[in-house]
Design a protein around this motif. Structure first.
Motif, mmCIF file in Angstrom:
data_model
loop_
_atom_site.group_PDB
_atom_site.id
_atom_site.type_symbol
_atom_site.label_atom_id
_atom_site.label_comp_id
_atom_site.label_asym_id
_atom_site.label_seq_id
_atom_site.Cartn_x
_atom_site.Cartn_y
_atom_site.Cartn_z
ATOM 1 N N ASN A 19 -4.349 -1.536 5.189
ATOM 2 C CA ASN A 19 -4.379 -0.556 4.104
ATOM 3 C C ASN A 19 -4.337 0.852 4.685
ATOM 4 O OD1 ASN A 19 -4.689 0.797 1.756
ATOM 5 N ND2 ASN A 19 -6.548 -0.276 1.139
ATOM 6 N N GLU A 20 -4.123 1.800 3.814
ATOM 7 C CA GLU A 20 -4.133 3.196 4.234
ATOM 8 C C GLU A 20 -5.447 3.501 4.925
ATOM 9 O OE1 GLU A 20 -1.960 5.502 0.700
ATOM 10 O OE2 GLU A 20 -3.131 3.717 0.217
ATOM 11 N N LYS A 24 -0.232 4.869 11.015
ATOM 12 C CA LYS A 24 0.450 4.335 9.832
ATOM 13 C C LYS A 24 1.824 4.995 9.693
ATOM 14 C CE LYS A 24 -0.046 5.972 5.799
ATOM 15 N NZ LYS A 24 -0.576 6.523 4.553
ATOM 16 N N ASP A 25 1.854 6.313 9.933
ATOM 17 C CA ASP A 25 3.113 7.050 9.800
ATOM 18 C C ASP A 25 4.154 6.558 10.799
ATOM 19 O OD1 ASP A 25 1.427 8.328 8.144
ATOM 20 O OD2 ASP A 25 1.868 10.362 8.843
ATOM 21 N N LYS A 57 -0.057 20.969 7.311
ATOM 22 C CA LYS A 57 -0.709 20.390 6.138
ATOM 23 C C LYS A 57 -1.929 19.540 6.444
ATOM 24 C CE LYS A 57 2.220 22.137 3.317
ATOM 25 N NZ LYS A 57 1.836 23.166 2.350
ATOM 26 N N ARG A 58 -2.320 19.531 7.705
ATOM 27 C CA ARG A 58 -3.474 18.697 8.040
ATOM 28 C C ARG A 58 -4.641 19.569 8.450
ATOM 29 N NH1 ARG A 58 -3.944 12.815 9.403
ATOM 30 N NH2 ARG A 58 -3.099 12.294 7.363
ATOM 31 N N ARG A 74 5.379 19.918 9.266
ATOM 32 C CA ARG A 74 4.549 19.518 8.137
ATOM 33 C C ARG A 74 3.197 18.983 8.601
ATOM 34 N NH1 ARG A 74 6.309 19.227 2.895
ATOM 35 N NH2 ARG A 74 7.278 21.258 2.682
ATOM 36 N N PHE A 75 3.250 18.128 9.617
ATOM 37 C CA PHE A 75 1.994 17.589 10.158
ATOM 38 C C PHE A 75 1.100 18.741 10.585
ATOM 39 C CE2 PHE A 75 3.853 13.300 11.773
ATOM 40 C CZ PHE A 75 3.984 12.910 10.455
ATOM 41 N N LEU A 111 4.188 9.214 3.210
ATOM 42 C CA LEU A 111 3.616 10.190 4.151
ATOM 43 C C LEU A 111 2.832 11.236 3.361
ATOM 44 C CD1 LEU A 111 6.371 10.805 6.846
ATOM 45 C CD2 LEU A 111 4.518 9.151 6.801
ATOM 46 N N ILE A 168 5.602 3.575 9.211
ATOM 47 C CA ILE A 168 6.470 3.940 8.090
ATOM 48 C C ILE A 168 7.811 4.448 8.601
ATOM 49 C CG2 ILE A 168 6.762 5.519 6.150
ATOM 50 C CD1 ILE A 168 3.692 5.563 5.915
ATOM 51 N N LEU A 169 7.729 5.364 9.585
ATOM 52 C CA LEU A 169 8.965 5.943 10.116
ATOM 53 C C LEU A 169 9.858 4.857 10.695
ATOM 54 C CD1 LEU A 169 7.514 9.174 11.722
ATOM 55 C CD2 LEU A 169 9.196 9.043 9.883
ATOM 56 N N THR A 222 20.370 16.584 12.690
ATOM 57 C CA THR A 222 19.876 17.876 12.206
ATOM 58 C C THR A 222 21.014 18.696 11.614
ATOM 59 O OG1 THR A 222 18.240 17.824 13.941
ATOM 60 C CG2 THR A 222 18.580 19.933 12.867
ATOM 61 N N PHE A 259 0.823 -1.230 0.000
ATOM 62 C CA PHE A 259 0.000 0.000 0.000
ATOM 63 C C PHE A 259 0.852 1.273 0.000
ATOM 64 C CE2 PHE A 259 -2.579 -3.301 2.129
ATOM 65 C CZ PHE A 259 -3.554 -3.423 1.163
ATOM 66 N N LYS A 304 -2.766 8.702 12.526
ATOM 67 C CA LYS A 304 -1.458 8.740 11.892
ATOM 68 C C LYS A 304 -0.582 7.571 12.317
ATOM 69 C CE LYS A 304 0.449 12.392 10.571
ATOM 70 N NZ LYS A 304 -0.083 12.262 9.227
ATOM 71 N N MET A 337 16.939 16.433 11.795
ATOM 72 C CA MET A 337 16.316 17.321 10.817
ATOM 73 C C MET A 337 14.842 16.979 10.656
ATOM 74 S SD MET A 337 15.898 19.346 8.343
ATOM 75 C CE MET A 337 14.753 19.433 7.024
ATOM 76 N N TYR A 338 14.584 15.707 10.353
ATOM 77 C CA TYR A 338 13.188 15.285 10.165
ATOM 78 C C TYR A 338 12.402 15.423 11.453
ATOM 79 C CZ TYR A 338 14.321 10.898 12.535
ATOM 80 O OH TYR A 338 14.699 9.978 13.466
ATOM 81 N N PHE A 363 11.276 18.923 10.998
ATOM 82 C CA PHE A 363 10.600 19.104 9.716
ATOM 83 C C PHE A 363 9.232 18.417 9.701
ATOM 84 C CE2 PHE A 363 10.140 16.927 5.525
ATOM 85 C CZ PHE A 363 9.825 18.037 4.771
ATOM 86 N N LEU A 364 9.184 17.196 10.197
ATOM 87 C CA LEU A 364 7.916 16.453 10.168
ATOM 88 C C LEU A 364 6.823 17.067 11.046
ATOM 89 C CD1 LEU A 364 8.813 12.671 9.885
ATOM 90 C CD2 LEU A 364 7.788 14.184 8.192
#
Ligand SMILES: Nc1ncnc2c1ncn2[C@@H]1O[C@H](COP(=O)(O)OP(=O)(O)OP(=O)(O)O)[C@@H](O)[C@H]1O
Ligand SMILES: [Mg+2]
Lengths: 233, 450
Positions: free
Chosen positions: B448-449, B334-335, B13-14, B9-10, A101, B338-339, A120, A97, B332, B1-2, B5-6
């Motif tokens: 699934n997503e 799922k994230d 963008k949500r 973004r979360f 992100l 993924i991470l 970082t 799937f 989230k 960094m992430y 950054f993440l």
């Protein structure tokens, strides 16, 4: 198989799921070797434990019994930090799937594993090179013009190619793919397989789980999981 | 960094994070506004009580009072920590006036204007003699007449917006005050077989607004000497019922009250062979808080109750924030998988979601605080406007002695609310993230997503 050539070795892997009183023995002492540069396909009926095996190989899950070694190092002896680094540097995952992100653009999704590998401060140094590498990967996967798009703006096949790019960004030793075409129509799926084929020809070690024996035909070697073991080669 | 950054973004963008920010904003807004108003009302009430009695009271509940108070006053005035001390008589009298419908037995207070304005807020309670409080008991039209200051609600009406309708010229009203003089033994003085009562005519010289409903709606103030006379407290050794004391600014009221108590104990020892020394036994020394206990305590009880109700609102608020976060993070999960699959550590993932929560918490709380403070600043204008246009009022000003709605939140309350709200967000995110991180991410990735 040549022993020197072996990049990953699983021996005696057992995995049991306990659901209340019921025990579900999924893997029952499975042995498997993956040679460097090999394209290995794993087939088996649904619920036979293919995903479970792949997760164990990628250190996302731990076996109840048995061991997985990577380049001679037993994974069970690695601490959390080392295992994270192992997943980050040595393994690339591709899921059925896609699992991108949603908030990030394709380029950022592809860059993510690289961001994870450096701190970082380190990122400032590698940022330029990483972006270049990511863009090249996207280009190779025909996504160059989609770098700034969000996953939801893309088709399934495009998303899966982005996921492959993400898996490749850190130059993993093994690419673990779990039914990468399972969610795609056959034509799009063929496109993805072509990508894997090219990667394989360029020397990438690939372990791919699939339902479809026809797809397995393009692999060097196909194994079938039956009753928690490797039944046929 | 992430890790930086993440979360950003979360956050940006949500769509659901905007809802979460609004939820936090509203919660913080409500709590800040209501707590400020509630606290303000109580503080205001307590301050008014404080202003009415000074810092410390040496006094008795007995209507007989106690003697030798002038000697003790001298000693007090010599003490370096005492700013001023004022003798007071609190008693009751029969009050009659053709101008006021309310007559009958009313509390009467005798004060020495010169000292009393140094100890209490009496001067600012006056209307006609605000700028010359020493003349409080001298009617403007003839300052030689004996004056009386009347609690404002006894004779001045209010407009519906709470403004008192003061007449610009002092009305020539006359009050007759009748007291029943008591002997030092507490008996009513008799002349023959009938009770003797002393009546005296006083001329309305001013009204006093302390902001304390009970006082303003009943109190008659007279000059100390005159009340002493009609109460029979001027004979033999003069008597008073209390001494109100003000300490030097910035002094510790409790410690100074203890000093006064020691001085009083010492004084009564030295005066134990004087006449009427038994009257000292009923006298107590108390700081203003204990002295006003009876009045303040119910209000504080009410405040405690309101605080508990608001603690409940606060808990519900925190729970709402918690649930919002639980939903977001569960969404989230799922994230998280993924991470983890790309090699991010558990702590790093936890950190990402906590930063994300902190961003929402800080933004929402800050917005709630700003809105709350702005709203409070305008709350009185808003109420005026509502009243002008819709006749709507929070408190009926013709009934309640509440001038303005408290509108100053201070610093501590907003700080505490801010910290609580941000913590609630972080805790709300912590549990589901922790669950997601601990729960094998393979389970999350299998599905699934979402
Ligand atoms: N967390 C779990 N708890 C209980 N049972 C589980 C759990 N995860 C997997 N299983 C069970 O283990 C078995 C193997 O699952 P797995 O996902 O590895 O199968 P699979 O071969 O990948 O199947 P498919 O081809 O459908 O993807 C299934 O029967 C599944 O129900
Ligand atoms: Mg599977």
């Amino acid at each position: 198989m040549n022993k020197n050539n072996c990049i990953m070795n699983c021996s005696g892997i057992c995995k049991t799921y306990q659901m209340g009183a019921a025990r579900l023995e999924v893997l029952k002492g499975l042995d498997l070797s993956v040679a460097s540069g090999e394209f290995l396909a794993i087939v088996g009926s649904s619920g036979s434990g293919k995903s479970t095996l792949l997760h164990i190989m990628g250190a996302l899950d731990k076996p109840d019994k048995g061991s997985v070694s990577f380049n001679g190092t037993d994974l069970s002896r690695l601490g959390r930090g080392r295992l994270n680094a192992f997943r980050n540097k040595n393994i690339g995952f591709v899921f059925q799937f896609y699992h991108l992100l949603d908030e990030l653009t394709l380029l950022e999704n592809v860059l993510l594993p690289r961001m994870v590998s450096v701190g970082t401060l380190g990122w400032a140094k590698v940022r330029k090179g990483a972006r270049k590498a990511a863009k090249e990967l996207l280009e190779r996967l025909s996504l160059a013009d989609r770098a700034a798009h969000k996953p939801y703006q893309l088709s399934g096949g495009q998303r899966q190619r982005a996921a492959i790019a993400r898996a490749l960004i850190n130059g993993p030793d093994i690419l673990l793919a779990d039914e990468p075409t399972g969610n795609l129509d056959s034509e799009t799926g063929n496109g993805i397989l072509k990508v894997f084929n090219e990667l394989h020809r360029a020397g990438q070690t690939i372990v791919m789980v699939t339902h479809d024996e026809k797809i397995a035909a393009i692999a060097d070697r196909t194994i079938e999981l039956v009753d928690g073991r490797v039944s046929a080669e | 960094m992430y890790k930086v950054f993440l979360p950003l973004r979360f956050f940006l963008k949500r769509k659901i994070t905007y809802l979460a920010v609004i939820a936090v904003t509203l919660c913080v807004f409500t709590v800040v506004v209501v707590m400020t108003v509630m606290n303000g009302l109580v503080t205001d009430f307590v301050d008014k009580n404080h202003a009415f009695v000074g810092d410390c009271i040496v006094g008795t509940d007995s209507l007989v009072g106690f003697g030798w108070y002038e000697d003790f006053l001298d000693e007090l005035r010599q003490a370096d920590f005492v700013y001023a001390a004022s003798p007071v008589i609190k008693t009751f009298g029969l009050v009659k006036s053709e101008s006021s419908s309310k007559s009958g037995a009313l509390p009467v207070m005798g004060i020495d204007a010169v000292e009393h304005i140094k100890v209490t807020g009496f001067a600012s309670a006056l209307h006609y003699r605000k700028d010359s409080p020493l003349l409080a008991f001298a009617p403007q039209y003839d300052s030689t007449l004996p004056g009386c200051v009347i609690g404002i609600d006894l004779l001045v009406n209010r407009e519906s917006d709470g403004q008192y309708i003061q007449s610009s010229l002092l009305p020539r009203w006359v009050y007759s005050v009748t007291c029943f003089p008591l002997t030092a033994r507490g008996a009513l003085i008799k002349s023959g077989t009938s009770l003797s009562a002393n009546s005296k005519i006083f001329y309305y010289s001013d009204n006093a607004e302390t902001g304390l409903a009970k006082i303003d709606s009943g109190m008659i103030y007279l000059a100390l000497g005159q009340l002493q006379e009609i109460c029979g407290m001027a004979a033999e050794s003069k008597r008073a019922t209390a001494i109100f004391i003000k300490f030097n600014p910035g002094s510790d009221v409790e410690r100074c009250t203890e000093k006064v108590a020691r001085m009083w104990a010492d004084f009564t020892l030295r005066y134990s062979d004087k006449s009427q020394s038994w009257l000292f036994d009923t006298v107590t020394v108390a700081d203003w808080k204990s002295y006003c206990r009876e009045t303040i305590a119910p209000m504080e009880k009410e405040q405690t109750m309101m605080m508990m109700l608001f603690a409940m609102v606060g808990i519900i608020t925190i729970f709402i924030i918690f649930v919002v976060f639980y939903m977001i993070v569960a969404h989230k999960s799922k994230d998280i998988g993924i991470l983890k699959s790309i090699g991010a550590g558990e702590f790093a993932i936890l950190g990402i979601f906590l930063r994300f929560a902190a961003l929402i918490g800080i933004t929402g709380s800050a917005a709630g605080l700003v809105l709350g403070v702005l709203f409070l600043r305008k709350i009185n204008n808003l109420e005026d406007w509502l009243f002008a246009n819709f006749q709507w009022q929070l408190w009926d000003r013709s009934v309640y002695a509440i001038g303005d709605i408290p509108d100053s939140s201070g610093v501590i309350l907003p700080t505490v609310v801010f910290i609580c709200a941000v913590s609630a967000c972080i805790i709300g995110a912590f549990l589901p993230t922790l669950r997601g991180v601990i729960k094998k991410c393979v389970d999350i990735l299998r599905v699934n997503e979402l």
